[in-house]
Structures are given as C-alpha cells and as structure tokens.
Design a protein around this motif. Structure first.
Motif, short mmCIF file in Angstrom:
data_model
loop_
_atom_site.label_atom_id
_atom_site.label_comp_id
_atom_site.label_asym_id
_atom_site.label_seq_id
_atom_site.Cartn_x
_atom_site.Cartn_y
_atom_site.Cartn_z
N PHE A 63 25.30 48.04 -0.70
CA PHE A 63 25.93 46.89 -0.05
C PHE A 63 24.87 46.18 0.78
N HIS A 86 15.72 56.75 -0.03
CA HIS A 86 15.51 55.85 1.10
C HIS A 86 14.30 54.95 0.85
N LYS A 131 26.18 52.97 -5.25
CA LYS A 131 26.51 51.63 -4.70
C LYS A 131 25.55 51.24 -3.60
N GLU A 156 22.07 56.27 3.34
CA GLU A 156 20.82 55.57 3.63
C GLU A 156 21.11 54.14 4.07
N GLU A 194 30.21 56.81 1.00
CA GLU A 194 29.45 57.42 2.11
C GLU A 194 28.04 56.85 2.08
N TRP A 232 23.01 49.10 2.80
CA TRP A 232 23.51 50.47 2.89
C TRP A 232 23.65 51.03 1.48
N LEU A 233 23.35 52.31 1.34
CA LEU A 233 23.34 52.95 0.02
C LEU A 233 24.21 54.19 -0.01
N ASP A 234 25.01 54.31 -1.06
CA ASP A 234 25.69 55.56 -1.43
C ASP A 234 25.05 56.03 -2.73
N PRO A 235 24.05 56.94 -2.68
CA PRO A 235 23.33 57.32 -3.90
C PRO A 235 24.17 58.16 -4.84
N LEU A 265 27.48 57.71 -5.54
CA LEU A 265 28.32 56.82 -6.34
C LEU A 265 27.53 55.59 -6.82
N LEU A 284 15.15 52.23 -1.63
CA LEU A 284 16.01 51.22 -1.00
C LEU A 284 15.18 50.33 -0.09
#
Lengths: 82, 82
Positions: free
Chosen positions: B50, B16, B48, A80, A77, B41-44, B46, B19
């Motif tokens: 991208f 944010h 990850k 950000e 998901e 894009w960030l999934d904080p 998990l 990032l």
C-alpha cells in the motif's frame, strides 16, 4: 504489537460524517482488544475504505470492526514500512 | 493536490531492502509529475503493498510507478480522512 491495514469495499457515497461516526465506533471499544485505529481514508467514488491500525492480531482487528458494525476479512499485517 | 492510496498485489516475500529500493525509485523521479510518495507498507505473506501519496491526479501516480518499474492500476483517491 503489530501494524495492520484493513480494506472495506462497497462504501460508495459515504460522507465524511459517516466515516467519522464509523471510526468513532471503533475507537470507543478498541481498547478492549488492545487495538488502536490510527487513521481511516475513504474513496467514496470507488467505495473503498482503508484503516491503519495497531494491535495484537488480525482477529482482534476483525472483532472490533465486527462489533462496531463494519466487519471485513480483508486485513493485512504490515511487517515492513518505508 | 489530492491524496491517493495505491495497491500492488503479488509482492510475495519482498524484503525490507527491496521495498526501500522500490520506494526510492519513486522518490527519485516523483517531482517530475508533482507527486510525493509519503509512505509504503508491505504484507510479504499476502503479497500486498500500500502506497500513500499526494499528487495532481491518478494518472501522475501511475506514470511515476510505471517508470519506476512497478505499475498498478489500483489507485484510489482519498477525499476523506479521519
């Protein structure tokens, strides 16, 4: 509505036509879960596919991908973005 | 010019602002390698990140990310897109 990136592994040597067919299979049914697959990118040499989508939940993304024939549990998901 | 997705792991709880600072660090020097980082894009939860970019090679992407302080060797060349 949230944004997601899901990752598929092992898609070695997949062609543009095959990627397009898989993406279209998602598009045909995605509205039933309130999902939209915006874009898919492929690295055929390393067998990776990245799908960018919006939808109500990871589970909704998973269900559409499962029904379309290419399930993955690697779904992130994206809260950000820059 | 090729398109790439690179993946960073272990970025749990990144904000944010963090990032954005990391992305800006790439943008400041990317031209030196002919690279452009289009989006991150960030999934904080998990951990990850991208990054979608264009550039001449994986090595150029790696060098910019290294110099900006967030190296990753998980870089995919996206030869197909739908």
């Amino acid at each position: 509505m949230a944004k997601f990136m899901d990752v598929h592994s092992g898609f070695f040597g997949v062609t543009h036509e095959e990627l397009d067919a898989a993406h279209c299979a998602d598009l045909k049914i995605e509205a039933e879960e309130g999902v939209h697959f915006e874009r898919a990118w492929l690295d055929p040499e390393l067998g990776k596919v990245f799908c960018l989508s919006t939808g109500p939940s990871k589970e909704a993304i998973l269900r559409i991908h499962e029904r379309a024939g290419h399930p993955t549990t690697e779904i992130y998901e994206l809260t950000e973005e820059v």
